[in-house]
Design a protein around this motif. Structure first.
Motif, short mmCIF file in Angstrom:
data_model
loop_
_atom_site.label_atom_id
_atom_site.label_comp_id
_atom_site.label_asym_id
_atom_site.label_seq_id
_atom_site.Cartn_x
_atom_site.Cartn_y
_atom_site.Cartn_z
N PHE A 28 -11.99 -26.67 -4.53
CA PHE A 28 -11.28 -26.74 -5.81
C PHE A 28 -9.79 -27.02 -5.56
O PHE A 28 -9.18 -27.85 -6.23
N LEU A 31 -8.72 -30.53 -4.56
CA LEU A 31 -8.70 -31.50 -5.66
C LEU A 31 -7.43 -31.38 -6.50
O LEU A 31 -7.31 -32.01 -7.56
N HIS A 33 -5.93 -28.34 -7.65
CA HIS A 33 -5.85 -27.22 -8.59
C HIS A 33 -5.26 -25.98 -7.92
O HIS A 33 -5.37 -25.81 -6.70
N GLN A 359 -16.46 -30.81 -1.62
CA GLN A 359 -15.55 -31.43 -2.57
C GLN A 359 -16.32 -32.15 -3.67
O GLN A 359 -15.94 -32.09 -4.85
N ALA A 360 -17.42 -32.82 -3.31
CA ALA A 360 -18.24 -33.49 -4.31
C ALA A 360 -18.84 -32.47 -5.28
O ALA A 360 -18.92 -32.72 -6.50
N GLN A 363 -16.04 -31.23 -7.62
CA GLN A 363 -15.72 -32.27 -8.59
C GLN A 363 -16.78 -32.33 -9.69
O GLN A 363 -16.44 -32.46 -10.88
N LYS A 364 -18.03 -32.21 -9.32
CA LYS A 364 -19.13 -32.23 -10.29
C LYS A 364 -19.01 -31.08 -11.28
O LYS A 364 -19.18 -31.25 -12.49
N LEU A 366 -16.21 -29.36 -12.06
CA LEU A 366 -15.01 -29.51 -12.89
C LEU A 366 -15.21 -30.58 -13.97
O LEU A 366 -14.75 -30.43 -15.11
N GLU A 367 -15.91 -31.66 -13.64
CA GLU A 367 -16.20 -32.70 -14.63
C GLU A 367 -17.11 -32.15 -15.73
O GLU A 367 -16.95 -32.48 -16.92
#
Length: 373
Positions: A28, A31, A33, A359-360, A363-364, A366-367
């Motif tokens: 997190f 990315l 944050h 990380q992927a 990201q998933k 958070l999206e």
């Protein structure tokens, strides 16, 4: 965004959940944050002689770790810790409260008006303290995003048992980070004329250690390396067998395990079914599989339905969990076919890079949050 991650994981410790929590907070933060991890301060249960917690887990120090005192008082322990978490959340005033394990804390932060999303790794049975507050949390949740789980099988289970819509549950498999180098453990000497077969993980019932022992007996021409395990489990298995081609290494710090995977040609994941002693096998998303995939090694794994969320027949040999003959045949096939070993390893690694890094995963999630707040 400002994110507070709440966990009940003992940090530092040898547990998989503590690794998961540290890696996710690191992801997190990577990315962009601002992340604060809340964890209980329980000195007696923590791994001893760790001078740098971030270095121990092999993560960058890009987030803040706050340890909150959790007194060992029966019935009150969880409640007191959860209230301390709420107090800390109010001081930080985050955009998102996220995490796992401490349902009461998330119920409290949600009631206090914070956007709160919870992650579940275990099935729901409707019993106990956590499931009581999970039900209350869900009933009070007016957001579109209600829950994150770590497998599609678990997502289906919560959809059915808790009557949650599929759209309100995100399935995000676990992951790992790419390996930085091809080092093997310092001082390790390997016979390059032999095939080296490895297992990294826990040694308790349901992990298939008995399968590995039988394979070592049947395939004396290969060396079997078992890395990990609590001292009591290690002592038990060592008392059961003594073979020249079977080596137990015991616990290895999380940041060092990749070196042991590097020294192997084939990696085994002989998970056993619920009936064979592993209650979580139907819903699991084991970090081990993604670590194996990141190592560019051929994998032999139990062919559970949930395993296909990470692996398929193009990147691993998948066999019946308790069928020793199939395990032996799969290992022999890979021992005798270097090209097949290498192709499976490449396919697994490419799939890992595309879908299964920490990380992927971050990201998933958070999206999903952004599209459903």
């Amino acid at each position: 965004m400002k994110i507070v991650y709440i966990s009940r994981s003992i940090i530092p410790s040898r547990t998989a959940n503590s690794i998961h929590v540290m890696k996710m907070c690191n992801a997190f933060a990577s990315l962009g944050h601002e992340v604060t991890l809340l964890a209980p301060w329980t000195k007696k249960l923590e791994e001893k002689d760790i001078t740098d917690i971030f270095e121990y887990y092999g993560v960058e120090k890009n987030f803040e770790l706050k340890k909150l005192f959790s007194p060992n008082i029966k019935y009150l322990k969880k409640r007191i810790y959860s209230l301390r978490c709420l107090s800390e959340v109010k001081k930080i005033n985050p955009d998102i409260v996220y995490g796992r394990d401490d349902m009461f804390a998330f119920y409290l932060t949600q009631k206090s008006g914070y956007f709160t999303l919870f992650e579940k790794h275990e099935p729901y049975d409707g019993e106990g303290f956590n499931d009581f507050f999970f039900t209350k949390f869900m009933n009070a949740n007016r957001k579109s995003a209600k829950l994150v789980v770590n497998s599609n099988e678990l997502r289906k289970m919560y959809h059915t048992r808790c009557e949650l819509s599929m759209d309100s549950i995100l399935a995000a498999n676990n992951g790992t980070n790419p390996i930085a180098d091809e080092k093997i453990p310092e001082g390790m000497t390997l016979d390059t004329n032999r095939v080296h077969i490895g297992y990294v993980g826990s040694l308790f019932k349901g992990r298939g250690i008995d399968i590995i022992i039988e394979l070592a007996k049947r395939i004396p021409s290969a060396d079997f390396h078992i890395i990990g395990g609590k001292d009591k489990d290690l002592e038990f298995w060592k008392s059961q067998v003594s073979l020249d081609n079977l080596i137990f290494y015991g616990f290895v710090e999380p940041k060092e395990t990749y070196k042991y995977r590097n020294m192997c040609d084939i990696l085994l994941a002989p998970y056993q079914s619920d009936e064979e002693g592993n209650r979580s096998s139907r819903y699991m998303s084991p970090i081990k599989l993604f670590e194996y995939m990141s190592s560019k090694k051929a994998i032999v794994c139990s062919n559970f339905k949930v395993v296909y969320e990470a692996l398929n027949d193009e990147c691993a040999m998948l066999v019946e969990s308790s069928n020793l003959q199939q395990w032996e045949e799969a290992v022999h096939t890979l021992m005798n076919d270097k090209d097949k070993r290498e192709q499976l390893a490449i396919n697994a690694y490419e799939k890992f890079l595309k879908y299964h890094t920490w990380q992927a995963r971050a990201q998933k999630i958070l999206e999903y949050i952004e599209s459903n707040r």
